[in-house]
Design a protein around this motif. Structure first.
Motif, PDB file in Angstrom:
ATOM      1  N   GLY A  44       0.836  -1.219  -0.082  1.00 61.63           N
ATOM      2  CA  GLY A  44       0.039   0.031   0.091  1.00 61.63           C
ATOM      3  C   GLY A  44       0.756   1.161  -0.087  1.00 61.63           C
ATOM      4  N   GLY A  45       1.943   1.355   0.699  1.00 65.11           N
ATOM      5  CA  GLY A  45       2.954   2.347   0.862  1.00 65.11           C
ATOM      6  C   GLY A  45       3.682   2.628  -0.583  1.00 65.11           C
ATOM      7  N   HIS A  46       3.885   1.394  -1.062  1.00 68.91           N
ATOM      8  CA  HIS A  46       4.557   1.701  -2.438  1.00 68.91           C
ATOM      9  C   HIS A  46       3.799   2.477  -3.383  1.00 68.91           C
ATOM     10  CE1 HIS A  46       7.446  -2.265  -1.773  1.00 68.91           C
ATOM     11  NE2 HIS A  46       7.472  -1.076  -0.677  1.00 68.91           N
TER      12      HIS A  46
ATOM     13  N   VAL B  49      15.159  -2.999  -9.401  1.00 68.36           N
ATOM     14  CA  VAL B  49      16.351  -2.312  -9.026  1.00 68.36           C
ATOM     15  C   VAL B  49      17.078  -1.516 -10.152  1.00 68.36           C
ATOM     16  CG1 VAL B  49      18.863  -2.975  -8.305  1.00 68.36           C
ATOM     17  CG2 VAL B  49      17.077  -3.814  -7.057  1.00 68.36           C
ATOM     18  N   PRO B  50      16.959  -1.823 -11.411  1.00 71.57           N
ATOM     19  CA  PRO B  50      17.399  -0.842 -12.338  1.00 71.57           C
ATOM     20  C   PRO B  50      16.715   0.378 -12.641  1.00 71.57           C
ATOM     21  CG  PRO B  50      17.125  -3.186 -13.262  1.00 71.57           C
ATOM     22  CD  PRO B  50      16.448  -3.123 -11.980  1.00 71.57           C
TER      23      PRO B  50
ATOM     24  N   TYR C 248      10.748   9.107  -9.352  1.00 76.24           N
ATOM     25  CA  TYR C 248      10.455   7.742  -9.588  1.00 76.24           C
ATOM     26  C   TYR C 248      11.829   6.922  -9.200  1.00 76.24           C
ATOM     27  CZ  TYR C 248       8.707   3.727 -12.096  1.00 76.24           C
ATOM     28  OH  TYR C 248       8.340   2.332 -12.433  1.00 76.24           O
ATOM     29  N   ALA C 249      12.959   7.307  -9.586  1.00 73.83           N
ATOM     30  CA  ALA C 249      14.233   6.735  -8.934  1.00 73.83           C
ATOM     31  C   ALA C 249      14.295   6.680  -7.435  1.00 73.83           C
ATOM     32  CB  ALA C 249      15.247   7.372  -9.647  1.00 73.83           C
TER      33      ALA C 249
ATOM     34  N   VAL D 161      14.283   3.444  -4.671  1.00 75.28           N
ATOM     35  CA  VAL D 161      15.220   2.808  -3.531  1.00 75.28           C
ATOM     36  C   VAL D 161      14.631   2.485  -2.606  1.00 75.28           C
ATOM     37  CG1 VAL D 161      16.990   3.699  -2.081  1.00 75.28           C
ATOM     38  CG2 VAL D 161      16.772   4.621  -4.410  1.00 75.28           C
ATOM     39  N   ARG D 162      13.633   3.106  -1.814  1.00 73.50           N
ATOM     40  CA  ARG D 162      12.704   2.120  -0.626  1.00 73.50           C
ATOM     41  C   ARG D 162      11.900   1.238  -1.034  1.00 73.50           C
ATOM     42  NH1 ARG D 162       9.300   5.320   3.906  1.00 73.50           N
ATOM     43  NH2 ARG D 162       8.679   3.678   4.867  1.00 73.50           N
ATOM     44  N   VAL D 163      11.354   1.345  -2.133  1.00 75.69           N
ATOM     45  CA  VAL D 163      10.528   0.147  -2.649  1.00 75.69           C
ATOM     46  C   VAL D 163      11.307  -1.326  -2.907  1.00 75.69           C
ATOM     47  CG1 VAL D 163       9.307  -0.619  -4.590  1.00 75.69           C
ATOM     48  CG2 VAL D 163       8.989   1.626  -3.778  1.00 75.69           C
TER      49      VAL D 163
END
Ligand code: BYC
Length: 343
Positions: A104-106, A165-166, A175-176, A180-182
């Motif tokens: 949900g957070g993502h 990851v890419p 977005y980038a 990172v956290r996702v």
């Protein structure tokens, strides 16, 4: 396992040498200068930030990809959310709640990232609820038993990490940064799934058979998640030229196969592909044919759970109407109170 450090050379140079322009032709001298600046930034592998000039097609591509990604996270809560009340222990339940909450957070980070491109959350949700927007094919398959929950963590999140990851190096800054956290959280999701399966594989013959059955049902769907073969992927070349996409669908799929084969061995399951074998010359695994007809049928709304998934999202939106209305009424009341005090 996959971690944040998974990063490999990208295919940007191939797109450049193929003669693709970073942007379509400019309209006038002013736009041409802006476009040249944009091209130079992309060529130098720099980041584009929300208030900076960007070609309309770049903006649209990002809105499409980021909103689809956000929808996938939100719809992706459903197949596993279904198992929260039936988790086999308190520990598994706590882990699953945390995972589904992360998703949900993502979705929320990603909707926010897409909003920086000038689209509204209401517009994006309207596109989802009316069936105009896509979300990942993988969430249109059912989770039939507890082993499916483990396999979704291991394989679906494993495929998601390989793809995402890419994206931490995507040319669009918001977005980038969101990715990172996702990706850090996805790494935990994958590990918890794999660990749950390791425990089941030390259990009874029936539990082992459940794991193998779930692997059989999910394996090919996970390979299709990476999208159509490069030759049939209309968005890939431009996405790579713009530094949005860094590695092609087929290359990511291959990396996923190569990373998963040894994990399956440790787990003690067979991947359901008689053509799967190590190719010494390619230093990679060969694998069999993906059923692309089934993939497109699912993407186009005719998979086993499409209607159920969309129905659940529309119902949640309708059921939440009173919360939105109350929040709006409260905000209006506060605003008029502040205006009275200021007068
Ligand atoms: N499902 O030219 P292509 C997660 C569409 S979240 C449905 O290769 P592109 C997770 C594609 O959109 C998983 N549609 O496109 C969450 C395009 O249609 P449109 C989601 C698909 O954009 C919770 C058309 O096919 N991840 O993993 O260059 C729990 C042609 O494709 C799919 C992301 O969204 C599919 N599988 O590449 C656990 C990551 N594949 O839009 C896990 C970000 C392709 O032209 N997205 N299509 O009508 C991407 O990396 C890229 O958008 C894709 C597709 C690789 C997915």
């Amino acid at each position: 396992m996959y971690t944040q450090s998974f990063s490999v050379p990208d295919g940007t140079e191939d797109a450049k040498s193929a003669g693709l322009k970073a942007v379509p032709k400019a309209m006038n001298a002013h736009d041409a200068a802006l476009q040249a600046q944009f091209d130079a930034r992309i060529d130098a592998d720099g980041r584009i930030e929300p208030r900076e000039w960007m070609p309309e097609a770049y903006r649209k591509t990002l809105v499409r990809q980021i909103s689809q990604h956000a929808h996938s996270e939100i719809v992706g809560m459903l197949p596993e959310g279904n198992w929260i009340s039936r988790a086999p222990s308190l520990k598994r339940k706590a882990i699953l709640i945390a995972k589904v909450q992360d998703e949900g957070g993502h979705g929320l980070y990603l909707y926010s990232a897409a909003e920086t491109l000038g689209t509204s959350r209401d517009q994006m949700l309207e596109a989802l609820h009316t069936g105009k927007a896509k979300y990942s094919s993988i969430f249109n398959y059912p989770t039939l038993n507890w082993a499916d929950v483990g396999v979704v963590g291991w394989l679906v999140d494993g495929a998601a990490i390989m793809n995402q990851v890419p994206l931490c190096r995507c040319s669009y800054g918001p977005y980038a940064r969101a990715m990172v956290r996702v990706c850090k959280e996805e790494s935990f999701h994958q590990r918890q799934g794999y660990e749950a399966l390791l425990v089941m594989m030390q259990g009874t013959a029936e539990q082992k058979a459940m794991v193998q059955d779930a692997v059989n049902r999910w394996w090919w769907k996970c390979l299709a998640m990476f999208g159509p073969p490069d030759a049939d992927s209309p968005n890939s070349a431009q996405g790579m030229r713009w530094g949005i996409k860094r590695i092609s669908n087929d290359d990511l799929r291959q990396k996923f196969v190569d990373a998963t084969v040894p994990q399956a061995k440790v787990l003690g399951v067979t991947l359901p592909d008689p053509d799967l074998k190590w190719n010494e010359a390619r230093q990679a695994h060969d694998y069999g044919q993906i059923d692309w007809d089934e993939f497109w049928a699912t993407v186009n709304g005719n998979g086993p759970c499409n209607k159920e998934r969309l129905g659940a999202r529309v119902k949640a939106w309708n059921d939440g109407a009173w919360v939105r209305e109350a929040a709006l009424a409260h905000a209006q009341k506060q605003q008029s109170r502040q205006m009275k005090e200021a007068a």
